[in-house]
Design a protein around this motif. Structure first.
Motif, PDB file in Angstrom:
ATOM      1  N   ILE A 264      31.420   8.248  46.415  1.00 40.03           N
ATOM      2  CA  ILE A 264      30.200   7.457  46.292  1.00 40.03           C
ATOM      3  C   ILE A 264      29.811   7.421  44.817  1.00 40.03           C
ATOM      4  CG2 ILE A 264      27.777   7.250  46.953  1.00 40.03           C
ATOM      5  CD1 ILE A 264      28.469   8.800  49.495  1.00 40.03           C
ATOM      6  N   GLY A 265      29.672   6.234  44.293  1.00 40.30           N
ATOM      7  CA  GLY A 265      29.231   6.057  42.905  1.00 40.30           C
ATOM      8  C   GLY A 265      27.749   5.760  42.863  1.00 40.30           C
ATOM      9  N   VAL A 266      27.008   6.430  41.987  1.00 41.00           N
ATOM     10  CA  VAL A 266      25.569   6.210  41.858  1.00 41.00           C
ATOM     11  C   VAL A 266      25.262   5.722  40.444  1.00 41.00           C
ATOM     12  CG1 VAL A 266      24.967   7.877  43.632  1.00 41.00           C
ATOM     13  CG2 VAL A 266      25.169   8.641  41.275  1.00 41.00           C
ATOM     14  N   ALA A 267      24.399   4.729  40.368  1.00 40.54           N
ATOM     15  CA  ALA A 267      23.986   4.180  39.083  1.00 40.54           C
ATOM     16  C   ALA A 267      22.480   3.958  39.126  1.00 40.54           C
ATOM     17  CB  ALA A 267      24.703   2.867  38.797  1.00 40.54           C
ATOM     18  N   GLY A 268      21.722   4.560  38.194  1.00 42.29           N
ATOM     19  CA  GLY A 268      20.270   4.410  38.171  1.00 42.29           C
ATOM     20  C   GLY A 268      19.760   4.115  36.773  1.00 42.29           C
ATOM     21  N   ASP A 269      18.511   3.669  36.713  1.00 44.59           N
ATOM     22  CA  ASP A 269      17.921   3.351  35.415  1.00 44.59           C
ATOM     23  C   ASP A 269      17.206   4.537  34.790  1.00 44.59           C
ATOM     24  OD1 ASP A 269      15.728   3.566  37.049  1.00 44.59           O
ATOM     25  OD2 ASP A 269      14.856   1.614  36.541  1.00 44.59           O
ATOM     26  N   GLY A 270      17.265   5.705  35.402  1.00 41.80           N
ATOM     27  CA  GLY A 270      16.635   6.903  34.839  1.00 41.80           C
ATOM     28  C   GLY A 270      15.185   7.065  35.187  1.00 41.80           C
ATOM     29  N   SER A 271      14.601   6.153  35.912  1.00 41.38           N
ATOM     30  CA  SER A 271      13.196   6.275  36.303  1.00 41.38           C
ATOM     31  C   SER A 271      13.053   7.412  37.310  1.00 41.38           C
ATOM     32  CB  SER A 271      12.699   4.963  36.900  1.00 41.38           C
ATOM     33  OG  SER A 271      13.388   4.682  38.119  1.00 41.38           O
ATOM     34  N   PRO A 272      11.841   8.030  37.381  1.00 45.88           N
ATOM     35  CA  PRO A 272      11.654   9.140  38.330  1.00 45.88           C
ATOM     36  C   PRO A 272      11.958   8.748  39.767  1.00 45.88           C
ATOM     37  CG  PRO A 272       9.860   9.082  36.751  1.00 45.88           C
ATOM     38  CD  PRO A 272      10.660   7.839  36.509  1.00 45.88           C
TER      39      PRO A 272
ATOM     40  N   VAL B 197      35.780   0.144  40.981  1.00 48.21           N
ATOM     41  CA  VAL B 197      37.122  -0.097  41.507  1.00 48.21           C
ATOM     42  C   VAL B 197      38.140   0.756  40.773  1.00 48.21           C
ATOM     43  CG1 VAL B 197      38.943  -1.816  41.741  1.00 48.21           C
ATOM     44  CG2 VAL B 197      36.592  -2.403  42.353  1.00 48.21           C
ATOM     45  N   LYS B 198      38.031   0.829  39.454  1.00 47.21           N
ATOM     46  CA  LYS B 198      38.978   1.623  38.673  1.00 47.21           C
ATOM     47  C   LYS B 198      38.921   3.105  39.053  1.00 47.21           C
ATOM     48  CE  LYS B 198      39.046  -1.379  34.598  1.00 47.21           C
ATOM     49  NZ  LYS B 198      38.666  -1.510  33.155  1.00 47.21           N
ATOM     50  N   ARG B 199      37.741   3.570  39.401  1.00 43.71           N
ATOM     51  CA  ARG B 199      37.578   4.990  39.725  1.00 43.71           C
ATOM     52  C   ARG B 199      37.686   5.241  41.228  1.00 43.71           C
ATOM     53  NH1 ARG B 199      32.785   7.486  36.062  1.00 43.71           N
ATOM     54  NH2 ARG B 199      33.758   9.384  36.887  1.00 43.71           N
ATOM     55  N   GLU B 200      38.160   4.224  41.952  1.00 41.60           N
ATOM     56  CA  GLU B 200      38.436   4.319  43.399  1.00 41.60           C
ATOM     57  C   GLU B 200      37.201   4.756  44.181  1.00 41.60           C
ATOM     58  OE1 GLU B 200      41.866   6.899  43.589  1.00 41.60           O
ATOM     59  OE2 GLU B 200      43.223   5.205  43.327  1.00 41.60           O
ATOM     60  N   VAL B 201      36.082   4.133  43.862  1.00 47.49           N
ATOM     61  CA  VAL B 201      34.834   4.404  44.560  1.00 47.49           C
ATOM     62  C   VAL B 201      34.797   3.586  45.844  1.00 47.49           C
ATOM     63  CG1 VAL B 201      32.328   4.096  44.437  1.00 47.49           C
ATOM     64  CG2 VAL B 201      33.568   5.039  42.475  1.00 47.49           C
ATOM     65  N   ASP B 202      34.280   4.178  46.918  1.00 43.17           N
ATOM     66  CA  ASP B 202      34.170   3.467  48.190  1.00 43.17           C
ATOM     67  C   ASP B 202      32.846   2.725  48.317  1.00 43.17           C
ATOM     68  OD1 ASP B 202      36.669   4.442  49.470  1.00 43.17           O
ATOM     69  OD2 ASP B 202      35.689   6.391  49.251  1.00 43.17           O
ATOM     70  N   VAL B 203      31.758   3.356  47.895  1.00 42.62           N
ATOM     71  CA  VAL B 203      30.421   2.755  48.010  1.00 42.62           C
ATOM     72  C   VAL B 203      29.672   3.007  46.702  1.00 42.62           C
ATOM     73  CG1 VAL B 203      28.236   2.726  49.285  1.00 42.62           C
ATOM     74  CG2 VAL B 203      30.378   3.184  50.496  1.00 42.62           C
ATOM     75  N   VAL B 204      28.975   1.972  46.209  1.00 40.58           N
ATOM     76  CA  VAL B 204      28.139   2.097  45.017  1.00 40.58           C
ATOM     77  C   VAL B 204      26.675   2.015  45.435  1.00 40.58           C
ATOM     78  CG1 VAL B 204      27.431   1.006  42.853  1.00 40.58           C
ATOM     79  CG2 VAL B 204      29.856   1.140  43.445  1.00 40.58           C
ATOM     80  N   VAL B 205      25.869   2.953  44.945  1.00 41.18           N
ATOM     81  CA  VAL B 205      24.427   2.914  45.174  1.00 41.18           C
ATOM     82  C   VAL B 205      23.757   2.616  43.832  1.00 41.18           C
ATOM     83  CG1 VAL B 205      22.400   4.166  45.970  1.00 41.18           C
ATOM     84  CG2 VAL B 205      24.632   4.588  47.027  1.00 41.18           C
ATOM     85  N   LEU B 206      23.084   1.488  43.777  1.00 42.98           N
ATOM     86  CA  LEU B 206      22.406   1.045  42.561  1.00 42.98           C
ATOM     87  C   LEU B 206      20.903   1.205  42.793  1.00 42.98           C
ATOM     88  CD1 LEU B 206      23.228  -2.338  40.754  1.00 42.98           C
ATOM     89  CD2 LEU B 206      20.987  -1.292  40.720  1.00 42.98           C
ATOM     90  N   ALA B 207      20.228   2.082  42.019  1.00 40.61           N
ATOM     91  CA  ALA B 207      18.802   2.355  42.205  1.00 40.61           C
ATOM     92  C   ALA B 207      18.057   2.122  40.878  1.00 40.61           C
ATOM     93  CB  ALA B 207      18.590   3.787  42.683  1.00 40.61           C
ATOM     94  N   THR B 208      17.015   1.294  40.911  1.00 37.34           N
ATOM     95  CA  THR B 208      16.314   0.969  39.672  1.00 37.34           C
ATOM     96  C   THR B 208      14.887   0.523  39.960  1.00 37.34           C
ATOM     97  OG1 THR B 208      16.323  -0.499  37.743  1.00 37.34           O
ATOM     98  CG2 THR B 208      17.294  -1.368  39.765  1.00 37.34           C
ATOM     99  N   ARG B 209      13.966   0.893  39.028  1.00 34.80           N
ATOM    100  CA  ARG B 209      12.602   0.362  39.070  1.00 34.80           C
ATOM    101  C   ARG B 209      12.507  -0.862  38.182  1.00 34.80           C
ATOM    102  NH1 ARG B 209       7.385   1.245  40.251  1.00 34.80           N
ATOM    103  NH2 ARG B 209       7.852   3.120  41.426  1.00 34.80           N
ATOM    104  N   SER B 210      13.224  -0.858  37.073  1.00 31.29           N
ATOM    105  CA  SER B 210      13.214  -1.999  36.153  1.00 31.29           C
ATOM    106  C   SER B 210      14.171  -3.063  36.659  1.00 31.29           C
ATOM    107  CB  SER B 210      13.624  -1.529  34.758  1.00 31.29           C
ATOM    108  OG  SER B 210      14.899  -0.896  34.804  1.00 31.29           O
ATOM    109  N   PRO B 211      14.084  -4.264  36.178  1.00 34.90           N
ATOM    110  CA  PRO B 211      15.025  -5.314  36.611  1.00 34.90           C
ATOM    111  C   PRO B 211      16.468  -4.895  36.334  1.00 34.90           C
ATOM    112  CG  PRO B 211      13.177  -6.274  35.440  1.00 34.90           C
ATOM    113  CD  PRO B 211      13.050  -4.782  35.275  1.00 34.90           C
ATOM    114  N   ALA B 212      17.329  -5.127  37.287  1.00 41.04           N
ATOM    115  CA  ALA B 212      18.733  -4.722  37.149  1.00 41.04           C
ATOM    116  C   ALA B 212      19.510  -5.756  36.353  1.00 41.04           C
ATOM    117  CB  ALA B 212      19.363  -4.560  38.531  1.00 41.04           C
ATOM    118  N   PRO B 213      20.538  -5.297  35.645  1.00 40.17           N
ATOM    119  CA  PRO B 213      21.401  -6.273  34.958  1.00 40.17           C
ATOM    120  C   PRO B 213      22.246  -7.039  35.975  1.00 40.17           C
ATOM    121  CG  PRO B 213      22.332  -4.073  34.791  1.00 40.17           C
ATOM    122  CD  PRO B 213      20.990  -3.918  35.451  1.00 40.17           C
TER     123      PRO B 213
END
Length: 677
Positions: A552-560, A593-609
């Protein structure tokens, strides 16, 4: 034979020769050769041996066959002769006397080499010498059997003798003297009565026999006195050495293939041997009436799937010979197979009820079992040995755990993947019944595991009903002899001796009685049954999906808010799962994809790119925003999820649905993406 190895390879060597081939005219000879090859191919395939993978050389009136080294020798001598006998009978039934086939067969095993001229090796030579030996030729001449088999002394000692399933008592040791070969071999003439001719009686002086006259038996006429001397003379002549009275040959035995679960295989094999012997004892001529082949296949799951396919040609090699009787652990396995067969007309499964029963229970260490006694419930079975759902026992064990966790077996709701994963991630590969580790399995298996004491959950136990299932082939010509044998085998399994055999092996008989030494914690009374009817395929699919390891890959904007949520995502994973951090950028999907991740979780308070759609592979994105309107279709957050097959969640207080409830919904969707089926 195609490209052959340069070095010697250990092979099972089979040679066959058509009896009296040279005496036939050309037309029957051509028909016999076609029939011989068709019978060999069908017999090998029927024994689960791929004929296309087997080397063979034509010998005019016979064939030399080299079985691949990875095929067990017991499979060759145990299954091939029976299958070949059936094929010869089928062929001969539609041919005139001049085109019928009888065979001599020899089997050896050893190192075989190839050169530019063909095959060579001491065991190949020995096989042909045995094929030409006097005992084998005489056995064919004195028997009505369709073939006679001879095996080398070494082959018998290594393969046949140690294995009761090979019926070693049906082989007779004979002396062999052919050219340079001097020694012993073992002769088997299947189902034809005595192999060698009865000894000639020495003439003796007959003393007068005085009999008291009496009435003739009912229904019979007294012979005229004038005929008595004539008949007496014939009898004395036969006794004096003309020839023994003809003994009717035994018919070939019925081949009965019994597919069992892994759990049942040992006890069923023992009972089947007793059934064979009982049938022989009951036969007036002492003929062998049935050959029972008991096998379990690679797994209970694969066996059930093969039956659902109607037992294809590929299944003969991968699973085993086509079964006539199926003895699974539970009717739960029968129902999915029946469902897949509804569109077919060539295979029907007919359950006939239980032959034994086994409750599914929990095993615990002695001290823990005493503490749990009387107060244990299925929901308390948290730390268990991993359940293997490829077995029938495992399916019902998994169903019991799932039923307690889900409050039923509703496997299609959105919460199921997360809840089942919570069960499977707590499982351990460590030893059973050590510390707080529990074992879930059949009463037999738990009681037979060192250190385990049986515990019966107070909210009742599911039951393995071990059904007897007849496998019918409606599109084939009826085989009344086999149907009769199937009926008798069913009766035999329910008879007192076999039921006692089940009890001795740790099962309960059909009346729920236990054996004299049932094991630690086993109660003699009948525990209350948990009335669940799991679908074996649905349980297997859901359990395997929940058990698989994921990245599982996680990507966040650093917000609390994003940080706290991603911490909850990390808690979803088990020991076999991996959670890695990804950069929040337009290349997010490509990196995943390169890191063979099955699911990505994108969490953000600010607008996402904007996240570019990846073309190099598939990855599912679940997006989470912490502002109202974060998941409107015009946002980049929504597009990132939508373009990658996922969902978008707004974790805000909206329309009476609080952030906590919305967070649970988002975590459930992540679990579904990772561990759903």
């Amino acid at each position: 034979m195609g490209t052959q190895p340069l070095h010697a390879v250990h092979r099972t060597v089979v040679v066959v020769d058509v009896v009296a081939f040279s005496r036939r005219s050309p037309a029957p000879q051509a028909e016999i050769r076609r029939g011989l090859y068709a019978a060999l191919e069908a017999a090998f395939e029927g024994s689960g041996l791929d004929w296309s993978a087997i080397d063979h050389e034509d010998r005019g009136d016979g064939v030399l066959v080299l079985v691949p080294p990875d095929v067990p020798k017991s499979r060759v001598v145990g299954g091939l002769p029976h299958a070949l006998l059936g094929e010869l009978r089928r062929y001969n039934a539609t041919r005139t006397e001049d085109a019928r086939i009888r065979l001599r067969m020899a089997i050896t095993a050893g190192e075989v080499r190839h050169d530019e001229h063909g095959v060579l090796g001491g065991e190949v030579t020995l096989a042909f010498r045995l094929l030409d030996s006097r005992p084998l030729r005489e056995a064919v001449a004195r028997s009505a059997a369709l073939f006679a088999l001879i095996v080398s002394d070494r082959f018998y000692e290594d393969v046949v003798g140690p294995n009761p399933a090979m019926d070693p008592e049906s082989f007779r040791r004979v002396g062999v003297e052919v050219k340079e070969v001097r020694g012993h071999a073992w002769l088997h003439v299947p189902h034809s009565g005595p192999v060698e001719q009865a000894p000639v009686a020495e003439p003796v002086a007959a003393e007068p026999v005085v009999r008291t006259p009496g009435p003739p038996p009912a229904g019979r006429r007294r012979l005229p006195a004038s005929l008595v001397p004539v008949l007496l003379f014939v009898a004395v002549t036969n006794a004096a050495g003309a020839s023994p009275p003809a003994v009717p040959p035994c018919p070939p035995p019925v081949q009965l293939n019994v597919l069992t679960s892994t759990e049942l295989e040992g006890v069923v094999r023992s009972i089947a041997l007793e059934f064979e012997e009982d049938a022989r004892r009951r036969n007036d001529l002492g003929c062998r009436e049935v050959d029972a082949l008991v096998f379990s296949g690679p797994s209970d799951e694969e066996a059930a799937a093969a039956l659902g396919r109607g037992w294809s040609t590929a299944d003969l090699t991968a699973v085993g010979p086509e079964p006539h009787v199926w003895l699974p652990d539970s009717t739960a396995e029968v129902r999915p197979a029946q469902a897949t067969l509804r569109t077919r007309t060539d295979t029907v499964l007919r359950p006939r009820g239980s032959v034994a029963v086994s409750p599914v229970v929990v095993g615990a260490a002695e001290e823990l079992a005493v503490a749990l006694d009387g107060g244990f419930r299925w929901e308390h079975a948290v730390r268990t040995v991993a359940v293997d759902t490829s077995s029938g026992v495992g399916v019902v064990a998994a169903a019991a755990l799932a039923h307690a966790k889900l409050g039923g077996l509703y496997l299609r709701t959105r919460e199921v993947p997360r809840q089942l994963h919570e069960i499977t991630r707590a499982a351990t590969a460590g030893p059973a019944c050590v510390g707080d580790v529990l074992l879930v399995g059949s009463e037999k298996a738990v009681a037979g595991t060192t250190g385990c004491r049986v515990v019966y959950p107070q909210d009742r136990v599911p039951v393995l009903d071990h059904p007897f299932v007849e496998v019918e082939r409606p599109t084939r010509p009826p085989n009344e002899r086999r149907r009769h044998i199937v009926d008798r085998f069913h009766e035999h399994l329910l008879a007192p001796p076999a039921q006692d055999g089940f009890r001795r092996a740790g099962f309960r008989d059909v009346d729920w009685n236990v054996g004299s030494d049932p094991g630690p914690g086993v109660r003699a009374d009948r525990p209350q049954s948990l009335p669940i009817e799991p679908d074996a395929k649905a349980i297997r699919d859901a359990w395997k999906a929940a058990s698989r390891s994921r990245v599982i890959g996680v990507a966040g904007d650093g917000s609390p808010d994003a940080t706290r949520f991603l911490d909850q995502v990390r808690l979803l994973g088990g020991p076999a799962d991996v959670v890695i951090a990804l950069s929040l950028s337009e290349h997010l999907a490509e990196e995943a994809v390169k890191r063979e991740v099955d699911v990505v979780v994108l969490a953000t308070r600010s607008p996402a790119p904007e996240v570019r759609t990846t073309l190099g592979g598939a990855v599912e994105v679940v997006a989470v925003g912490f502002e109202e309107g974060a998941c409107t279709p015009s946002t980049a957050l929504y597009a990132a999820a939508d373009d990658h097959g996922g969902s978008c969640h707004e974790i805000v207080d909206k329309n009476g649905s609080g952030p906590s409830e919305r967070q649970e919904g988002a975590l459930g969707d992540i679990a579904r993406a990772a561990w759903g089926d």
